[in-house]
Design a protein around this motif. Sequence first.
Motif, PDB file in Angstrom:
ATOM      1  N   GLY A 111     -28.346  11.007 -15.555  1.00 42.61           N
ATOM      2  CA  GLY A 111     -28.648  10.652 -16.933  1.00 42.61           C
ATOM      3  C   GLY A 111     -27.369  10.344 -17.689  1.00 42.61           C
ATOM      4  O   GLY A 111     -26.260  10.468 -17.157  1.00 42.61           O
ATOM      5  N   PRO A 112     -27.469   9.952 -18.966  1.00 43.96           N
ATOM      6  CA  PRO A 112     -26.285   9.520 -19.719  1.00 43.96           C
ATOM      7  C   PRO A 112     -25.431  10.645 -20.288  1.00 43.96           C
ATOM      8  O   PRO A 112     -24.255  10.445 -20.596  1.00 43.96           O
ATOM      9  CB  PRO A 112     -26.892   8.697 -20.855  1.00 43.96           C
ATOM     10  CG  PRO A 112     -28.230   9.339 -21.092  1.00 43.96           C
ATOM     11  CD  PRO A 112     -28.718   9.758 -19.729  1.00 43.96           C
ATOM     12  N   MET A 113     -26.007  11.836 -20.455  1.00 44.81           N
ATOM     13  CA  MET A 113     -25.323  12.865 -21.223  1.00 44.81           C
ATOM     14  C   MET A 113     -24.062  13.440 -20.579  1.00 44.81           C
ATOM     15  O   MET A 113     -23.071  13.689 -21.280  1.00 44.81           O
ATOM     16  CB  MET A 113     -26.303  13.994 -21.575  1.00 44.81           C
ATOM     17  CG  MET A 113     -27.333  13.599 -22.607  1.00 44.81           C
ATOM     18  SD  MET A 113     -26.567  13.028 -24.150  1.00 44.81           S
ATOM     19  CE  MET A 113     -27.982  13.034 -25.236  1.00 44.81           C
ATOM     20  N   PRO A 114     -24.028  13.694 -19.271  1.00 49.49           N
ATOM     21  CA  PRO A 114     -22.796  14.255 -18.701  1.00 49.49           C
ATOM     22  C   PRO A 114     -21.574  13.376 -18.938  1.00 49.49           C
ATOM     23  O   PRO A 114     -20.487  13.885 -19.241  1.00 49.49           O
ATOM     24  CB  PRO A 114     -23.136  14.378 -17.212  1.00 49.49           C
ATOM     25  CG  PRO A 114     -24.610  14.613 -17.192  1.00 49.49           C
ATOM     26  CD  PRO A 114     -25.135  13.727 -18.283  1.00 49.49           C
ATOM     27  N   ARG A 115     -21.732  12.060 -18.796  1.00 45.84           N
ATOM     28  CA  ARG A 115     -20.592  11.171 -19.039  1.00 45.84           C
ATOM     29  C   ARG A 115     -20.146  11.249 -20.493  1.00 45.84           C
ATOM     30  O   ARG A 115     -18.952  11.289 -20.794  1.00 45.84           O
ATOM     31  CB  ARG A 115     -20.942   9.732 -18.662  1.00 45.84           C
ATOM     32  CG  ARG A 115     -19.868   8.727 -19.056  1.00 45.84           C
ATOM     33  CD  ARG A 115     -19.957   7.444 -18.230  1.00 45.84           C
ATOM     34  NE  ARG A 115     -21.188   6.729 -18.374  1.00 45.84           N
ATOM     35  CZ  ARG A 115     -21.356   5.656 -19.155  1.00 45.84           C
ATOM     36  NH1 ARG A 115     -20.354   5.216 -19.892  1.00 45.84           N
ATOM     37  NH2 ARG A 115     -22.503   5.032 -19.202  1.00 45.84           N
ATOM     38  N   LEU A 116     -21.098  11.261 -21.421  1.00 49.06           N
ATOM     39  CA  LEU A 116     -20.748  11.365 -22.835  1.00 49.06           C
ATOM     40  C   LEU A 116     -20.042  12.692 -23.121  1.00 49.06           C
ATOM     41  O   LEU A 116     -19.076  12.745 -23.885  1.00 49.06           O
ATOM     42  CB  LEU A 116     -21.996  11.243 -23.697  1.00 49.06           C
ATOM     43  CG  LEU A 116     -22.737   9.900 -23.660  1.00 49.06           C
ATOM     44  CD1 LEU A 116     -24.026   9.990 -24.482  1.00 49.06           C
ATOM     45  CD2 LEU A 116     -21.864   8.778 -24.178  1.00 49.06           C
ATOM     46  N   PHE A 117     -20.532  13.764 -22.497  1.00 50.67           N
ATOM     47  CA  PHE A 117     -19.946  15.081 -22.755  1.00 50.67           C
ATOM     48  C   PHE A 117     -18.531  15.173 -22.197  1.00 50.67           C
ATOM     49  O   PHE A 117     -17.628  15.711 -22.853  1.00 50.67           O
ATOM     50  CB  PHE A 117     -20.839  16.168 -22.147  1.00 50.67           C
ATOM     51  CG  PHE A 117     -20.403  17.568 -22.508  1.00 50.67           C
ATOM     52  CD1 PHE A 117     -20.503  18.019 -23.813  1.00 50.67           C
ATOM     53  CD2 PHE A 117     -19.881  18.417 -21.558  1.00 50.67           C
ATOM     54  CE1 PHE A 117     -20.096  19.305 -24.161  1.00 50.67           C
ATOM     55  CE2 PHE A 117     -19.475  19.704 -21.893  1.00 50.67           C
ATOM     56  CZ  PHE A 117     -19.584  20.146 -23.191  1.00 50.67           C
ATOM     57  N   ARG A 118     -18.310  14.641 -20.984  1.00 56.54           N
ATOM     58  CA  ARG A 118     -16.961  14.677 -20.415  1.00 56.54           C
ATOM     59  C   ARG A 118     -15.988  13.854 -21.257  1.00 56.54           C
ATOM     60  O   ARG A 118     -14.802  14.181 -21.354  1.00 56.54           O
ATOM     61  CB  ARG A 118     -16.984  14.158 -18.977  1.00 56.54           C
ATOM     62  CG  ARG A 118     -17.554  15.138 -17.967  1.00 56.54           C
ATOM     63  CD  ARG A 118     -17.250  14.685 -16.549  1.00 56.54           C
ATOM     64  NE  ARG A 118     -17.877  13.410 -16.238  1.00 56.54           N
ATOM     65  CZ  ARG A 118     -19.098  13.280 -15.731  1.00 56.54           C
ATOM     66  NH1 ARG A 118     -19.816  14.359 -15.468  1.00 56.54           N
ATOM     67  NH2 ARG A 118     -19.599  12.087 -15.470  1.00 56.54           N
ATOM     68  N   GLN A 119     -16.479  12.798 -21.848  1.00 53.07           N
ATOM     69  CA  GLN A 119     -15.622  11.942 -22.660  1.00 53.07           C
ATOM     70  C   GLN A 119     -15.340  12.547 -24.032  1.00 53.07           C
ATOM     71  O   GLN A 119     -14.324  12.226 -24.662  1.00 53.07           O
ATOM     72  CB  GLN A 119     -16.293  10.567 -22.839  1.00 53.07           C
ATOM     73  CG  GLN A 119     -15.421   9.478 -23.398  1.00 53.07           C
ATOM     74  CD  GLN A 119     -14.440   8.909 -22.377  1.00 53.07           C
ATOM     75  OE1 GLN A 119     -14.646   9.030 -21.176  1.00 53.07           O
ATOM     76  NE2 GLN A 119     -13.374   8.282 -22.848  1.00 53.07           N
TER      77      GLN A 119
END
Length: 549
Positions: A410-418
Motif C-alpha cells: 500500500g502507499p502508507m509505508p513509503r509516505l511514512f519512511r519519507q
Amino acid sequence: MTTTDPMNAVLNQAPPLENFNRYLGNRPLRDAVLREGAGWAHDELAERGAELGSAEWVRRGELANASPPRLRGHDRDGRPADRFEFHPAWHECLGWLKQHGLAGAAWTQPRPGAQVRRAALFQLFAEVESGSLCPATMTHAAVPVLARDFGLIEPWVRLAQSTRHDPRFLPAASKRGVLIGMGVTERQGGSDVRANISRAEPAGDGWYRLTGHKWFMSATMSDAFLVTAQSAGGLGCFLLPRFGPDGGLNALHVRRAKDKLGDRSNATAEVVFDGALARLVGEEGRGIATVMEVAGLTRLDCANGSAGLMRAALSHALHHARHRSAFGKPLVAQPLMRNVLADMAVELEGHVAFCMAVAGCIDRRETSAEAGTLARLLVPALKYWVCGRTPALVAEAMEVLGGNGYVEDGPMPRLFRQSPLNSIWEGAGNMMCLDVLRALQREPACRDLLLDVLGRVRGIHAGYDRHLDALAGALAPQAAQEGDARRLAGRIALAMEAALLLAAGSPAGDALCSSRLAGDGWQGFGTLARNTDFAAILARADPERSDGD
C-alpha cells in the motif's frame, strides 16, 4: 454449474485512489494559490492535477521507489565510472519536473505569482514521488546564485533553466539540460559548516583543485554540485562539474551509496575529492552566505514537499474512510473518526496556507524590501513547523487504514519512511529555530513587520488575540533566549497559520484557533470541539470532490 467461493469475494475494501484531480480536489491549495496572486495558473494547475492523479502516474511513483538507483563504481573495462543507474520511471519524473519549470525554468517566468505556481506544482508532485524533487529543488535554488557570475552563466544557467531533462552522462556543453546537486555536510562537522576541512587550492584560469570529502552528496547523479571548501580567503562555495574542462571525468569518487530509511528513488552518497576541478561561486570566505541564499529556497521546498506528503496521506485516509464501513455505517460517518479526519484536515490547511504565503513573499521580494525581510524570518519558521509536524500526521493517517496501512503493498509505508526527511535535510529543527532568532536579532524590522501582518485579523477570534498578545511579549528585544527558540518558532508559525485562515474565512481557522491556541492547547488528532463545522472542513479536504464547492 459454477459456484462462487465466498472466501474469494472482496468485500468492504476501498478501491485504489487513482484517476482523480489532485488540484481540483484540494480546495485549501486552490484558495491559497488565488490569495497569493497565481490565480492565472488555475487552468494549468487543474490540468497537471488530473495528470498526476492518473493511475499511470501513481504507478510511476511506485516504480521509481521500488527500483532504487544502482551504483556503478567501474565500467566493464575496469575504468572508474562513479555513476548511478536508475529505473526509467525516475527519468520520467525528472522529465516532468524539468518540463513544467520546477527544476530551474521558473526563473524565466518573472510574472507575479510565478513562485506560488511553482510551489503548488511542487506540492502536487510530492504526493506522487518525493525523491526526484531533491535535484529539482537544488537546481532551482542554484540558478539565482550562478546567474550573478558571468563566468558561470554559460552553459550552466542556460542549461539549468532548460525545460528538457537529459539523462546522458556527458559534459554539460554536449547536453540539452542539466541538474545541479549539493555537497556541504562533512562527517566531522554536520550542521557546523565552518568545521569543514576540504581544501581548495588555485589551479589557474579561474579553476580550483578540491581535496577532501563530503559525508552526504545529495542527488549524486547530477551534472554539477555546489560544494563548500576552505581556501586561502576562508570557506568558499564552488561549482564542481562531473566532467573537467578537458572533457574527462572530474576527480570526484563515490565511496559508497547511502542506504537511507526513505527517499529510496534518489541517489545520495559519500564522495571523495582527489584534486577535483571546481569554479568559485561568489567570493572566497563568503561560502556560508552563498549556501544560506540557496538554502532560503530549498528550505521552502522542504516545507512544500512535506505538505504534499501530508496531503497524500490525508487523501488516502479520507478515501478509505468513505469506502469502508464499520458497525453499520461508513467510517467517515463515525463521530470520532470524523473528528480525527477533520483535525488532520485543519492541520494541513494551515500548513498549505503558510507555504503559499511564504512563496508569495519570495515572489515579491525583488520589488518589496518588506517581503524579503519577512521571508528571512518566516522561511526557517515554516520549515521547522511544517516539516516537524509531518511524521505525526502521516502516522495518524496510516492508523485510519488499520492493518492495510501498515503493509508494503500500500502507499502508507513509503509516505511514512519519507516523512522525517525534510525536517533533517537543509538544517534540522534546532538550526531553523536558531535562524529565526538570528533574523529577529539582526533585522529588528522583522518583529514589527510580523506583528503588523498578524494584527490585521485581530478581533475575529478571542483565542487568537490572546495568542498574539503573548507572542508580542515573547518577541520583545532580549525576551527570547536560545533555549526558548523552538517555543518561539512554533508560536510564530501557529500565529501565521491562524491569521491566514481567519483572514480567508475558512472554517478551519476557527477550529485551528480553538484547538491549538486556546484552552489547554492541542491534545492530539481527534480532539476538536463538538461545535466544529466538521462537514465543511471535510468537504474542503475531500480529494474526490472537485465541483468547486
